[in-house]
Design a protein around this motif. Structure first.
Motif, PDB file in Angstrom:
ATOM      1  N   SER A 194      -0.236  -8.373  -4.757  1.00 32.40           N
ATOM      2  CA  SER A 194      -0.717  -7.029  -4.438  1.00 32.40           C
ATOM      3  C   SER A 194       0.437  -6.046  -4.591  1.00 32.40           C
ATOM      4  O   SER A 194       1.601  -6.385  -4.381  1.00 32.40           O
ATOM      5  N   LYS A 195       0.079  -4.810  -4.971  1.00 31.94           N
ATOM      6  CA  LYS A 195       1.088  -3.768  -5.143  1.00 31.94           C
ATOM      7  C   LYS A 195       0.482  -2.426  -4.778  1.00 31.94           C
ATOM      8  O   LYS A 195      -0.618  -2.081  -5.220  1.00 31.94           O
ATOM      9  N   THR A 196       1.181  -1.679  -3.954  1.00 30.37           N
ATOM     10  CA  THR A 196       0.738  -0.340  -3.586  1.00 30.37           C
ATOM     11  C   THR A 196       1.811   0.671  -3.949  1.00 30.37           C
ATOM     12  O   THR A 196       3.007   0.373  -3.928  1.00 30.37           O
ATOM     13  N   PHE A 197       1.355   1.882  -4.280  1.00 36.11           N
ATOM     14  CA  PHE A 197       2.233   3.034  -4.461  1.00 36.11           C
ATOM     15  C   PHE A 197       1.772   4.078  -3.454  1.00 36.11           C
ATOM     16  O   PHE A 197       0.712   4.691  -3.625  1.00 36.11           O
ATOM     17  N   GLY A 198       2.562   4.251  -2.386  1.00 32.30           N
ATOM     18  CA  GLY A 198       2.113   5.127  -1.314  1.00 32.30           C
ATOM     19  C   GLY A 198       0.900   4.534  -0.641  1.00 32.30           C
ATOM     20  O   GLY A 198       0.905   3.379  -0.192  1.00 32.30           O
ATOM     21  N   SER A 199      -0.185   5.293  -0.587  1.00 34.19           N
ATOM     22  CA  SER A 199      -1.426   4.812   0.035  1.00 34.19           C
ATOM     23  C   SER A 199      -2.394   4.214  -0.992  1.00 34.19           C
ATOM     24  O   SER A 199      -3.493   3.792  -0.628  1.00 34.19           O
ATOM     25  N   THR A 200      -1.985   4.170  -2.255  1.00 29.95           N
ATOM     26  CA  THR A 200      -2.872   3.683  -3.312  1.00 29.95           C
ATOM     27  C   THR A 200      -2.560   2.226  -3.632  1.00 29.95           C
ATOM     28  O   THR A 200      -1.423   1.882  -3.993  1.00 29.95           O
ATOM     29  N   ARG A 201      -3.563   1.361  -3.490  1.00 27.20           N
ATOM     30  CA  ARG A 201      -3.404  -0.045  -3.841  1.00 27.20           C
ATOM     31  C   ARG A 201      -3.744  -0.202  -5.313  1.00 27.20           C
ATOM     32  O   ARG A 201      -4.888  -0.040  -5.720  1.00 27.20           O
ATOM     33  N   VAL A 202      -2.747  -0.547  -6.106  1.00 23.07           N
ATOM     34  CA  VAL A 202      -2.913  -0.658  -7.555  1.00 23.07           C
ATOM     35  C   VAL A 202      -3.293  -2.077  -7.964  1.00 23.07           C
ATOM     36  O   VAL A 202      -4.074  -2.278  -8.892  1.00 23.07           O
ATOM     37  N   LEU A 203      -2.732  -3.075  -7.295  1.00 28.73           N
ATOM     38  CA  LEU A 203      -3.086  -4.476  -7.509  1.00 28.73           C
ATOM     39  C   LEU A 203      -3.567  -5.052  -6.187  1.00 28.73           C
ATOM     40  O   LEU A 203      -2.927  -4.857  -5.147  1.00 28.73           O
ATOM     41  N   ASP A 204      -4.679  -5.781  -6.228  1.00 23.71           N
ATOM     42  CA  ASP A 204      -5.327  -6.239  -4.991  1.00 23.71           C
ATOM     43  C   ASP A 204      -5.596  -7.742  -5.064  1.00 23.71           C
ATOM     44  O   ASP A 204      -6.647  -8.189  -5.498  1.00 23.71           O
ATOM     45  N   GLY A 205      -4.611  -8.530  -4.645  1.00 25.89           N
ATOM     46  CA  GLY A 205      -4.799  -9.978  -4.574  1.00 25.89           C
ATOM     47  C   GLY A 205      -5.026 -10.643  -5.920  1.00 25.89           C
ATOM     48  O   GLY A 205      -5.902 -11.496  -6.065  1.00 25.89           O
TER      49      GLY A 205
END
Length: 374
Positions: free
Chosen positions: A10-21
């Motif tokens: 998973s990867k987030t930028f700020g409050s935005t989850r760009v990759l989810d599991g």
């Protein structure tokens, strides 16, 4: 053994989850295409694998080595991963041979051995060794991309990452370059991942296709599986044109406006939506005794084939059928329809999930009770 294992990344930028599991396995020596619309997370996944970004959770393993896990990230230059960007990123002040040699270790072999290696690498990407003396500006876009691949392959990486490498090329050059790159990677037995937004490119390039939407994979499988047996309507619509019909399922068949159609073995019971590809419907000219079931409303010529827009008797919404362009019916002709193969049935819940996925990220699917083509 799997050359690459991405486990619950998973990867987030700020409050935005760009990759989810994200979970993905790429077997040794095979190729995988990650396909999705702009902004879905494809390039971020590639950058995490390469070491240019660190994930918030999960791990990445290349061969037997964990390169990223919680609290640890191996630097990008130590990962033995090749990376080819969209523009190739060749050094403009160096010749082609010098660009490729930049990725070689000099060691004790000396200048002559490096020249031999450059020649071998150029031949591997289907370029004549004489190109070694040219400058990047003297090459076409496709040739520049092949040189970029040769430079990346020079270091003999364990994994090759290709980030939209053909998107700036015109159609004819794109297909030729794609084939040359695919052949070179297979010939070298190299494991690779291609990131693209082009469905045809993904289906033709890779042994495995992973369809991404809003940071998640909707389906991972062979090109034939994801195209002919999509897991949901989003995947079906993203990978190509579809014909959607209301249906009532009874056993291995669906009752539809086109009559009785076979469906997949594990189809749900009761009311459903069935999906077919336009090429599964064969439009046949009617005889004098056969009134047909549809009228040709429009004919879109595409060279080798045509897309027919048909008004089906008793329905207000048209459907689309693909067929060869030779002796194609004309606007106003009456035709009959034959269904090839089986349709794929989806429940109302699956249709709703697909609609949620497409919200804000892709074109909307038609209403459940409409007969239409996407």
């Amino acid at each position: 053994m799997s050359r690459l294992v991405v486990d619950n990344v998973s990867k987030t930028f700020g409050s935005t989850r760009v990759l989810d599991g994200i979970r993905l396995e790429v077997p040794d020596g095979s190729s995988t295409a990650v396909v999705g619309s702009s902004g879905c997370g494809k390039t971020t996944l590639l950058r995490v694998i390469a070491g240019f970004e660190n994930p918030n959770a999960g791990s990445v393993t290349v061969g037997s080595e964990v390169v990223t896990r919680e609290g640890f990230s191996l630097p990008a230059h130590r990962r033995k991963i090749g990376y080819v960007a969209q523009d190739g990123a060749l050094f403009p002040h160096l010749t082609v041979g010098q660009n490729i040699a930049y990725g070689l270790n000099g060691g004790m072999a000396g200048r002559r051995r490096r020249q031999e290696q450059v020649r071998e690498l150029l031949e591997m990407v289907s370029l004549d060794p004489s190109y070694a003396t040219r400058r990047p500006h003297q090459l076409s876009g496709g040739q520049q991309q092949r040189v970029a691949l040769a430079r990346a392959m020079a270091r003999k990486p364990d994994l090759m990452l290709l980030d939209e490498p053909f998107s700036a090329l015109d159609t004819g050059l794109r297909a030729a370059t794609r084939q040359a790159v695919a052949d070179a990677l297979r010939g070298a037995g190299m494991t690779s991942i291609l990131v693209t937004h082009d469905q045809e490119e993904a289906l033709s390039f890779a042994d495995q296709v992973a369809v991404m939407c809003t940071g998640r994979f909707t389906q991972v499988g062979t090109p034939e599986q994801v195209y002919a047996a999509p897991a949901d309507l989003f995947t079906a619509g993203f990978l190509g044109d579809t014909v959607l019909l209301d249906a009532t399922l009874r056993g291995a068949f669906a009752e539809t406006a086109l009559g009785r159609i076979p469906v997949q073995a594990d189809a749900p019971a009761g009311a459903a939506t069935v999906m077919m590809r336009p090429e599964q419907l064969v439009a046949q000219a009617v005889s004098q005794v056969d009134p047909g079931c549809a009228t040709v409303r429009g004919v879109e010529f595409r060279g080798a084939d045509v897309m027919l827009t048909l008004d089906l008797d008793g329905r207000t919404e048209p459907i689309q059928v693909r067929r060869v362009s030779v002796a194609a019916p004309a606007v106003g002709d009456r035709v009959d329809l034959e269904v090839l193969g089986a349709a794929v049935a989806f429940t109302d819940a699956q249709c709703a999930t697909a609609a949620d996925l497409t919200s804000g990220t892709a074109r909307a699917l038609p209403a459940r009770d409409a007969l239409s083509a996407v």
